[in-house]
Design an enzyme around this catalytic site. Structure first.
Site, PDB file in Angstrom:
ATOM      1  N   PRO A 390      41.035  30.548 -18.744  1.00 14.43           N
ATOM      2  CA  PRO A 390      40.838  29.527 -19.772  1.00 14.43           C
ATOM      3  C   PRO A 390      41.929  28.452 -19.708  1.00 14.43           C
ATOM      4  O   PRO A 390      42.971  28.672 -19.079  1.00 14.43           O
ATOM      5  CB  PRO A 390      40.938  30.304 -21.076  1.00 14.43           C
ATOM      6  CG  PRO A 390      40.998  31.727 -20.728  1.00 14.43           C
ATOM      7  CD  PRO A 390      41.328  31.851 -19.293  1.00 14.43           C
ATOM      8  N   PRO A 391      41.722  27.323 -20.374  1.00 14.70           N
ATOM      9  CA  PRO A 391      42.744  26.270 -20.359  1.00 14.70           C
ATOM     10  C   PRO A 391      44.015  26.708 -21.071  1.00 14.70           C
ATOM     11  O   PRO A 391      43.965  27.510 -21.998  1.00 14.70           O
ATOM     12  CB  PRO A 391      42.094  25.126 -21.157  1.00 14.70           C
ATOM     13  CG  PRO A 391      40.684  25.478 -21.334  1.00 14.70           C
ATOM     14  CD  PRO A 391      40.533  26.932 -21.137  1.00 14.70           C
ATOM     15  N   VAL A 393      46.570  28.535 -20.050  1.00 18.79           N
ATOM     16  CA  VAL A 393      47.178  29.841 -19.821  1.00 18.79           C
ATOM     17  C   VAL A 393      48.251  29.776 -18.736  1.00 18.79           C
ATOM     18  O   VAL A 393      48.791  30.790 -18.324  1.00 18.79           O
ATOM     19  CB  VAL A 393      46.134  30.922 -19.441  1.00 18.79           C
ATOM     20  CG1 VAL A 393      45.241  31.242 -20.614  1.00 18.79           C
ATOM     21  CG2 VAL A 393      45.324  30.482 -18.252  1.00 18.79           C
ATOM     22  N   GLY A 394      48.550  28.581 -18.277  1.00 15.66           N
ATOM     23  CA  GLY A 394      49.683  28.439 -17.362  1.00 15.66           C
ATOM     24  C   GLY A 394      49.322  28.391 -15.894  1.00 15.66           C
ATOM     25  O   GLY A 394      50.180  28.633 -15.050  1.00 15.66           O
ATOM     26  N   LYS A 395      48.082  28.051 -15.558  1.00 15.54           N
ATOM     27  CA  LYS A 395      47.695  28.025 -14.135  1.00 15.54           C
ATOM     28  C   LYS A 395      48.459  26.930 -13.388  1.00 15.54           C
ATOM     29  O   LYS A 395      49.057  27.179 -12.347  1.00 15.54           O
ATOM     30  CB  LYS A 395      46.180  27.786 -14.019  1.00 15.54           C
ATOM     31  CG  LYS A 395      45.357  28.826 -14.730  1.00 15.54           C
ATOM     32  CD  LYS A 395      43.888  28.595 -14.574  1.00 15.54           C
ATOM     33  CE  LYS A 395      43.375  27.329 -15.191  1.00 15.54           C
ATOM     34  NZ  LYS A 395      43.407  27.285 -16.656  1.00 15.54           N
ATOM     35  N   SER A 740      24.820  40.048 -22.466  1.00 14.63           N
ATOM     36  CA  SER A 740      25.757  40.946 -23.152  1.00 14.63           C
ATOM     37  C   SER A 740      25.569  41.000 -24.660  1.00 14.63           C
ATOM     38  O   SER A 740      26.225  41.786 -25.330  1.00 14.63           O
ATOM     39  CB  SER A 740      27.199  40.561 -22.819  1.00 14.63           C
ATOM     40  OG  SER A 740      27.508  39.346 -23.440  1.00 14.63           O
ATOM     41  N   LYS A 783      37.128  39.285 -24.016  1.00 18.63           N
ATOM     42  CA  LYS A 783      36.334  39.576 -25.215  1.00 18.63           C
ATOM     43  C   LYS A 783      37.129  40.409 -26.204  1.00 18.63           C
ATOM     44  O   LYS A 783      37.136  40.145 -27.405  1.00 18.63           O
ATOM     45  CB  LYS A 783      35.061  40.329 -24.822  1.00 18.63           C
ATOM     46  CG  LYS A 783      34.037  39.452 -24.135  1.00 18.63           C
ATOM     47  CD  LYS A 783      32.850  40.283 -23.711  1.00 18.63           C
ATOM     48  CE  LYS A 783      31.771  39.396 -23.101  1.00 18.63           C
ATOM     49  NZ  LYS A 783      30.673  40.193 -22.579  1.00 18.63           N
TER      50      LYS A 783
END
Ligand code: ADP
Length: 852
Positions: A390-391, A393-395, A740, A783
């Site tokens: 996700p955006p 998160v430190g990538k 799901s 989740k």
């Protein structure tokens, strides 16, 4: 060739006042025009006029610098040249100006000024050679072909003109005849009237403005020849000297002379002095030296030298000149063999990664492995790492740390929305406005050939008629091919094998499979609440304080406050909005502190007035503590509430868990029933798979209605009889799809059909089958973290996902109660308080599970 003899110029001429460059009759000169009067002349006279006459203007040289173009007119040089404007080019960069190409016709003198504004208009008197009959008569006898000699009776003028002609022939003989412009002039020399020679030659050879002015001012032909001849002879001498020195260097037997800027035949000038570095004409020589120094591969150098050869023969006014020039400049600038030295120390790298980033252990471990292998085998043709998560998160920031640990340059290439393959691979040079692609551009920016390139958002590459950028990326990323990556603009191979590529994406679903195949995907899941608190206190707060010029002595944010920000003001997997909120706090505190300063200053001015001090807010005590009250003041009322428990107060509502590229989410499912004919309505922007899950759920519940004591509205044994069902998935604007939600739909409908409430603190995920089995799903970690964030206490998961629980942080595992479900019995049992009728303790096939 234009010369003034045949032309009658208008008696009133608009005047172009120039301070640089002298236009002589018969030559063509480019003038840059930016002073107000001259601009007006161009826009009001040249651009508006329609007749040939309106393109004739007078050029007055040696006027004061137009920078100081004030209201009063400077004194004007008395002699000017009438000329015809053959080209007008306007541009706005760097400031509005026109470039005029003017061919000189004849001399004139200003008799009176008619007006000064908006441009200068003057009454002029034309000097026409034909009027000087006696001179012409004398000359006409010498208009013989060049081969014929001059007789003894020749007058002074005749001798002079012959000498001049001979010298001009000698000069041309020394120039390189392979240059088209030289050859053309040689041919023209014989057909030119002799009286025009001083003007034409003086404008072509290297002369200063002052010298040209002398030629212009020489009204009699004889004087003109006398003035111009020494200049011509000096040029020939200079050239001889140059050729002598040239002979010493063996690779230059032929004198190739560069063509000077602004020259269009017959006005251009030959630059005979190539050693002079700062002259424009010598650019090509300097460029050639730079090309040799750029250490490019043999093939590339060959192409460059060929282009350079073409460039030398091109007049600068040709559009292709700039194109070729830009190309060669880029080739010189590219880091063909410039690289930084890797300084890889695994221990230092580990410390640096740990210091920069909290948590993300799995990712850090894999990155260290990668770096370690690189250390052992420098030419690693390993996979490209792709961080997916996700955006926030430190990538990107891990990518930057990797560059730092290696001591390499870092460059980020944003690929989001790129849908044209020439963005990656450049345009062919035949296109107008063509340029290299982002890879080559990036290399030019970092100026080394082994940077770390972060290909950001590879999942958001588009596709269009202009080709598929993903396909172009394939070549870039394939270690087998990228040592000879060919950008369309460069048209020669560039070795990308030293570049370390790292990609980032939010999801792998939209990455083209071929591209995904080249990469090793490393999942970067979202953070737990506790991890976020740690990240905030170890990194974010410190960063924000620095960015806002604050110190820890001025602002203190306790852990509870951070926790409060995380739970009430942000709902995200990463820490980006947390960082923004912390920034907002810093800004608010900065205002307080600045106000405090001014208060102290005013107080210092009136120390004898202590009584007032209580009225004005006292300077805040340091550090300013941000507690819950202050937080509400700064950030406003909480944006998010723990809403799960409040919404589960009616039968027919259940909470599911969904995965999105932005991290995990909780998902409500609502159902209601009304009288009808057994119809099912679904709303909430659902995909096909979700709709199928709803039908599956209804079929399974109808088939097992008896077992679970499910009834319709009037208590009948078929829940759908005489009943319409409406299933809704709120947050309707977001498209939802995937299997799901199966178990959630079953639970929600079971609650509706049985009239019992689902436990308010439970969330679930899992795919269902028609036989009532629960199948595994993806994204478990995200989740469960979302459930934890939302305050859920119990999570129901498919049995085959049990293994994924090890990835969860220990504290999350401790906080939550997990129900592992192999079939729908287990789900229903876990979702309702005290179990569900008909399910107690059964773990066999559902239809066999009835113990009633
Ligand atoms: P992404 O590229 O995943 O969207 P960024 O790398 O831009 O995210 O990170 C956003 C911000 O969060 C950066 O300021 C980064 O330093 C910070 N950040 C994210 N994760 C961590 C972490 N684990 N430790 C320290 N800072 C982090």
């Amino acid at each position: 060739m234009a010369s003034g003899d045949g032309i009658q110029i208008p008696s009133r001429l608009p005047l172009l006042l120039t301070h640089e460059g002298v236009l002589l009759p018969g030559s063509t000169v480019r003038f840059s025009v930016d002073s107000p009067r001259n601009m007006q002349l161009v826009s009001q006279r040249l651009l508006k006029g329609t007749s040939l006459k309106s393109t004739i203007i007078g050029v007055i040289p040696n006027t004061r610098d137009p920078e100081q173009d004030t209201d009063d007119l400077p004194s004007l040089h008395k002699i000017g040249t009438a000329g015809i404007a053959v080209q007008v080019v306007g541009s706005n960069w760097p400031k509005p100006h026109y470039t005029l190409l003017i061919t000189g016709l004849c001399r004139f003198s200003v008799t009176s000024l008619l007006k000064e504004r908006p441009f200068v208009l003057a009454e002029v008197k034309q000097f026409n050679i034909k009027t000087k009959v006696e001179q012409l008569d004398k000359l006409e006898q010498y208009m013989t072909p060049a081969s014929e000699g001059v007789t003894a009776e020749d007058g002074e003028l005749g001798k002079l003109s012959h000498k001049f002609y001979q010298a001009a022939v000698q000069l041309l003989g020394m120039l390189d005849m392979s240059l088209p412009v030289v050859a053309k002039f040689r041919r023209l020399l014989d057909s030119l009237p002799r009286e025009t020679l001083p003007d034409v030659v003086a404008s072509m050879i290297r002369t200063s403005n002052k010298e040209k002015l002398q030629v212009l001012d020489a009204l009699s032909l004889e004087e003109r020849f006398k003035k111009a001849l020494p200049m011509l002879i000096r040029q020939i001498e200079g050239l001889k000297l140059l050729q002598k020195t040239r002979k010493k260097s063996p690779d230059n037997e032929k004198t190739v002379l560069s063509v000077r800027k602004g020259g269009v035949f017959p006005g251009q000038q030959f630059n005979l002095d190539e050693e002079d570095e700062d002259e424009d004409g010598d650019d090509t020589a300097a460029l050639e030296r730079k090309l040799h120094r750029a250490k490019m591969p043999e093939a590339a150098l060959k192409v460059c030298l060929k282009e350079l050869k073409r460039l030398k023969k091109m007049p600068q006014s040709m559009p292709e000149f700039a194109l070729t020039r830009n190309y060669l400049d880029l080739m010189v600038e590219l880091p063909w063999s410039k690289s930084t030295k890797d300084c890889l120390d695994i221990r230092a790298a580990r410390t640096l990664l740990d210091n920069d980033h909290y948590a993300m252990d799995k990712l850090k471990r894999r990155v260290l492995e990668y770096l370690a292998v690189r250390q052992l085998k420098t030419l690693l043709k390993g996979p490209i790492l792709c961080f997916v998560g996700p955006p926030g998160v430190g990538k990107t920031s891990v990518g930057r740390s990797i560059a730092r640990t290696l001591g390499r340059e870092f460059h980020r290439i944003a690929l989001g929305g790129v849908c044209d393959q020439s963005d990656i691979r450049g345009h062919r040079r035949t296109y107008v406005g063509s340029m290299p692609g982002r890879i080559i551009n990036g290399l030019k920016t970092v100026a080394v050939n082994n940077p770390v390139f972060l290909l950001d958002e590879v999942d958001k590459l588009g596709k269009s008629l202009q080709g598929d950028p993903a396909a172009a990326l394939l070549e870039v990323l394939d270690p087998e091919q990228n040592h000879s990556f060919t950008d369309h603009y460069l048209n020669v191979a560039f070795d990308l094998s030293q570049v370390l590529f790292i990609a980032t994406a939010n999801t792998t679903a939209t990455i083209p499979p071929a591209l995904l195949d080249r990469m090793e995907v490393l999942q970067v899941p979202g953070y737990t609440q506790e991890e976020k608190v740690e990240i905030a206190h170890r990194h974010l707060i410190q960063n924000q304080l620095e960015q806002h010029g604050l110190t820890p002595q001025q602002l203190h944010i306790p852990q509870d406050t951070t926790q409060n920000i995380i739970s009430s003001y942000t709902r995200e997997a990463g820490v980006r909005s947390l960082e923004r909120k912390l920034g907002a706090i810093c800004r608010a505190v900065a205002v307080k502190i600045a106000e405090g300063h001014t208060v102290t200053k005013t107080e210092a001015l009136s120390p004898e007035n202590p009584a007032q001090r209580g009225d004005i807010a006292a300077p805040p005590e340091m550090p300013i503590m941000i507690d819950h009250v202050a937080l509400k003041d700064i950030l406003g009322p909480p944006l998010f509430e723990m809403e799960v428990s409040e919404r589960l107060t009616l039968p027919g509502v259940a909470v599911g868990l969904a995965w999105t590229p932005l991290g995990g989410e909780i998902l409500f499912v609502e159902a209601s029933r009304m009288e009808g004919e057994g119809q099912l309505t679904l709303t909430g922007q659902l995909g096909d798979v979700m709709k199928e899950s709803a039908h599956l759920a209804i079929s399974w519940l109808r088939a097992n209605a008896k077992t679970y004591q499910l009834t319709n509205m009037v208590g009948g044994p078929d829940p759908m009889e005489g009943t319409d069902i409406h299933l809704h998935f709120p947050a309707g604007a977001v498209t939802k799809d995937g299997p799901s939600a199966g178990v959630t739909i079953v639970t929600c409908l079971a609650s509706l059909f049985s009239g019992r409430l689902v436990r308010s603190d439970v969330a679930m995920t899992g795919e269902i089958t028609l036989r009532g089995l629960v199948l595994p799903v993806g994204g478990i970690k995200d989740k469960v973290l979302a459930a934890h964030r939302a305050g859920v206490k119990r999570v129901i998961l498919p049995k085959r996902n049990e293994k994924d629980l090890v990835e969860l942080p220990a504290n999350v595992r401790a906080d939550l109660d997990f129900v592992i479900a192999a079939n729908l019995d287990d789900v229903l049992n876990g979702a309702f308080d005290g179990g569900f009728p008909g399910t107690a303790g059964t773990h066999t096939q559902p239809q066999l599970s009835s113990k009633l």
